[in-house]
Write an enzyme that holds these catalytic residues in place. Structure first.
Site, PDB file in Angstrom:
ATOM      1  N   LYS A  67       0.941  -1.304  -0.035  1.00  0.00           N
ATOM      2  CA  LYS A  67       0.092   0.053   0.177  1.00  0.00           C
ATOM      3  C   LYS A  67       0.774   1.397   0.100  1.00  0.00           C
ATOM      4  CE  LYS A  67      -3.467   2.582   2.576  1.00  0.00           C
ATOM      5  NZ  LYS A  67      -2.503   3.852   2.665  1.00  0.00           N
ATOM      6  N   LEU A 101      -5.333  -0.067   6.906  1.00  0.00           N
ATOM      7  CA  LEU A 101      -4.516   0.783   7.231  1.00  0.00           C
ATOM      8  C   LEU A 101      -4.917   2.195   7.037  1.00  0.00           C
ATOM      9  CD1 LEU A 101      -1.110  -0.814   5.534  1.00  0.00           C
ATOM     10  CD2 LEU A 101      -1.685  -0.861   7.990  1.00  0.00           C
ATOM     11  N   ASP A 102      -4.304   3.156   7.750  1.00  0.00           N
ATOM     12  CA  ASP A 102      -4.680   4.663   7.627  1.00  0.00           C
ATOM     13  C   ASP A 102      -4.261   5.073   6.515  1.00  0.00           C
ATOM     14  OD1 ASP A 102      -5.725   4.366  10.491  1.00  0.00           O
ATOM     15  OD2 ASP A 102      -4.002   5.399  11.037  1.00  0.00           O
ATOM     16  N   PHE A 103      -4.754   6.216   6.056  1.00  0.00           N
ATOM     17  CA  PHE A 103      -4.671   6.896   4.529  1.00  0.00           C
ATOM     18  C   PHE A 103      -3.121   7.025   4.197  1.00  0.00           C
ATOM     19  CE2 PHE A 103      -4.720  10.866   2.128  1.00  0.00           C
ATOM     20  CZ  PHE A 103      -5.474  10.473   0.926  1.00  0.00           C
ATOM     21  N   HIS A 184      -6.345   3.965  15.406  1.00  0.00           N
ATOM     22  CA  HIS A 184      -5.011   4.845  15.231  1.00  0.00           C
ATOM     23  C   HIS A 184      -4.148   4.511  16.221  1.00  0.00           C
ATOM     24  CE1 HIS A 184      -6.174   7.426  11.943  1.00  0.00           C
ATOM     25  NE2 HIS A 184      -7.240   8.039  12.553  1.00  0.00           N
TER      26      HIS A 184
END
Length: 230
Positions: A67, A101-103, A184
């Site tokens: 990613k 997963l976060d941005f 988070h």
């Protein structure tokens, strides 16, 4: 679903007929004769009765993606590109993400159409470690590892995190292993020390390690032995 329920749900068989089919060993699941009514039938299973195919089964698919930052861990998003936009495969709508997963977080992402497999990978009970490389704004002190091992209290969820392992690699870099996936979580753990996470990269989920040959945005199918690790 159990094979007896699968067959009973078909309009052509009643429960008595299903029991007889199993006793007479006329049912095959994935090529194997079955007589146990508890035999599991998945959406990927091929089911036959007397050589007639009742469910052909669709192939299970498993992919590893590196990613990149700036894309959403979702199947659709009206504003941002998603990780599925990076996948060039037929029937993408059948795929889902195992472990988001976060941005702007990068690294290993697993994508599949096998719900049972992804649940084994992500459910808290399995306690499979998720390993991250972390870079921070300020130096990482020795007290971090001790506190992470003890667990941190998250007031929003009213819980204490599971013990986590921190290995300091440099003044402002470390490798963190956690067994949960709270909202988070990594950023909040370092935030306990008012230390901002500048870079977060997932290297591993359980026994599955991100292929070093994959550049950000690239993906490949999992090998058979990798699939069976979960």
């Amino acid at each position: 679903m159990r094979v007896d329920r699968f067959l009973s749900n078909l309009p052509r068989f009643n429960r008595q007929q299903v029991r007889l089919l199993l006793v007479e060993k006329r049912v095959r699941v994935d090529g194997n004769v079955v007589s146990d009514p508890h035999t599991e039938v998945l959406e990927f299973s091929r089911v036959e009765v007397d050589e007639e195919v009742l469910q052909a089964g669709k192939p299970a698919r498993y992919f590893m993606l590196h990613k990149p930052p700036g894309c959403v861990s979702a199947t659709r998003d009206p504003e941002h590109p998603t990780v599925l936009d990076l996948i060039d495969e037929p029937d993408k709508e059948d795929l889902h993400i195992a472990g988001r997963l976060d941005f702007n977080t990068t690294g290993l992402m697993l994508i599949t159409n096998d719900g049972s497999w992804s649940r084994r990978l992500t459910q808290p009970q399995t306690k499979l470690p998720k390993v991250y490389y972390v870079e921070t704004e300020q130096e990482i002190g020795p007290e971090y590892a001790l506190k992470f091992t003890e667990g941190l209290y998250f007031a929003f969820e009213d819980l204490t995190t599971q013990p986590a392992e921190l290995i300091v690699l440099g003044p402002k870099s470390a490798r963190l292993s956690i067994v949960e996936g709270r909202y988070h979580q990594v950023k909040r753990m370092f935030g306990h020390f008012d230390n901002k996470v500048l870079r977060l990269h997932r290297e591993r989920m359980g026994p599955l390690v991100l292929d070093n040959a994959l550049k950000p945005g690239e993906y490949r199918a999992l090998r058979t032995e990798e699939i069976h690790l979960i």
